[in-house]
Write an enzyme that holds these catalytic residues in place. Structure first.
Site, PDB file in Angstrom:
ATOM      1  N   TYR A 106      -1.133  -0.644   9.824  1.00 43.25           N
ATOM      2  CA  TYR A 106      -1.211  -0.975   8.572  1.00 43.25           C
ATOM      3  C   TYR A 106       0.074  -0.412   7.901  1.00 43.25           C
ATOM      4  O   TYR A 106       0.662  -1.325   7.010  1.00 43.25           O
ATOM      5  CB  TYR A 106      -2.536  -0.337   8.146  1.00 43.25           C
ATOM      6  CG  TYR A 106      -2.794  -0.741   6.610  1.00 43.25           C
ATOM      7  CD1 TYR A 106      -3.233  -2.111   6.170  1.00 43.25           C
ATOM      8  CD2 TYR A 106      -2.676   0.401   5.823  1.00 43.25           C
ATOM      9  CE1 TYR A 106      -3.704  -2.156   5.000  1.00 43.25           C
ATOM     10  CE2 TYR A 106      -3.174   0.026   4.203  1.00 43.25           C
ATOM     11  CZ  TYR A 106      -3.464  -1.045   3.900  1.00 43.25           C
ATOM     12  OH  TYR A 106      -4.006  -1.375   2.802  1.00 43.25           O
ATOM     13  N   SER A 117       0.820  -1.206   0.029  1.00 45.90           N
ATOM     14  CA  SER A 117       0.264  -0.084  -0.009  1.00 45.90           C
ATOM     15  C   SER A 117       0.913   1.286   0.103  1.00 45.90           C
ATOM     16  O   SER A 117       2.097   1.286   0.637  1.00 45.90           O
ATOM     17  CB  SER A 117      -0.887  -0.048   1.078  1.00 45.90           C
ATOM     18  OG  SER A 117      -1.619   1.236   1.404  1.00 45.90           O
TER      19      SER A 117
END
Ligand code: NAP
Length: 253
Positions: A160, A147
């Site tokens: 994350y 990501s």
């Protein structure tokens, strides 16, 4: 008249978290290029069956398999199922992932551990299970779905961002270790992509992101699917250890 061969014809791909969102688009993209696809899911059996149905409806081959990507025994059973059905595996896409967002000061330990486990440790587990099969034929394509948060960080996503940055480091490390065995390892780093995952992001944060994205829109799962597919094609044979950013020009790292 013989039809032209598709670039991934005869190959077998495992796509984790393929029951919806980006994983679904990756499974469809690989199938369009001729691959037979294991459509992995955790809970969404109907979504996985729909993806497999779309693939077989277009003349492709798919196998749905429920497995928690963090559990080595379940992942091994998925690899065994692919081998029993098709006798080979060429491509592994580590796509399954979750978010458990909170500002750092309020983040619970469980939120941290869940995301590290599902977004990072799962890739370790899946590569360990698939590697002996790839090594037999001295060929493989591994693509990890990271990501933009793993490159740039994102407020409220320390768990994350750490997991996705770890995935990029894992990609580079494995690229070095597995290159002599004919296996390439790459990552994609999407920005905001229109899936269930961004439904949890507050509207004002999405609007802020939208203003910052040069292409002026969020991405589609299909746009990530085609980037992943590219990294599995013969055209990408000299690319390894790379992180392909798919973010509408947002960060330009
Ligand atoms: P999504 O729509 O929420 O789908 C997540 C998928 O992961 C589902 O298929 C889910 O399976 C599966 N999954 C979750 N935990 C699992 C587990 N323990 N074992 C097996 N499968 C599991 O998410 P998405 O937006 O498509 O995201 C896919 C990947 O792209 C993730 O790694 C995410 O971090 C990354 N990404 C997304 C964006 C974005 O903006 N959407 C941006 C950058 C990166 P079930 O539904 O069957 O439970």
């Amino acid at each position: 008249m013989t039809l032209p061969r598709l670039p991934l014809e005869d190959q077998v791909a495992i796509v984790t978290g393929a029951s919806r969102g980006i994983g679904r688009a990756i499974a469809l993209a690989l199938s369009e290029a001729g691959a037979r696809v294991v459509v992995n899911y955790q809970h969404n059996i109907n979504g996985a069956a729909e993806v497999a149905g779309l693939i077989s409806g277009r003349g492709g081959a798919a196998l749905t398999h429920g497995a928690d990507v963090c559990v080595p025994d379940e992942v091994q059973q998925m690899v065994d199922a692919a081998m029993n059905r098709w006798g080979r595996i060429d491509i592994l896409v580590n796509n399954a992932g979750v978010t458990r967002d909170a500002p750092f000061a309020r983040m619970q330990e469980q939120q941290w551990h869940d995301v590290i486990e599902i977004d990072l440790t799962s890739a370790f587990v899946c590569v360990q299970a698939v590697l002996p099969v790839l090594e037999q034929r001295r060929y493989g394509r591994i693509v990890n779905v990271s990501s933009l948060a793993g490159l740039a960080g994102n407020v409220g996503q320390v768990n994350y961002a750490a997991a996705k940055a770890g995935l990029i480091a894992l990609t580079k490390n494995l690229a070095r270790e597995l290159a002599p065995r004919g296996i390439t390892v790459n990552a994609v780093a999407p920005g905001y992509i229109e899936t269930d995952m961004i439904e949890q992001v507050p509207d004002r944060q999405l609007q802020w992101a939208l203003n910052a994205i040069p292409l002026g829109r969020f991405g589609s799962p299909e746009e990530v699917g085609s980037a992943v597919r590219f990294l599995t094609l013969p055209e990408a044979s000299y690319i390894t250890g790379h992180t392909l950013v798919v973010d509408g020009g947002w960060v330009m790292p």
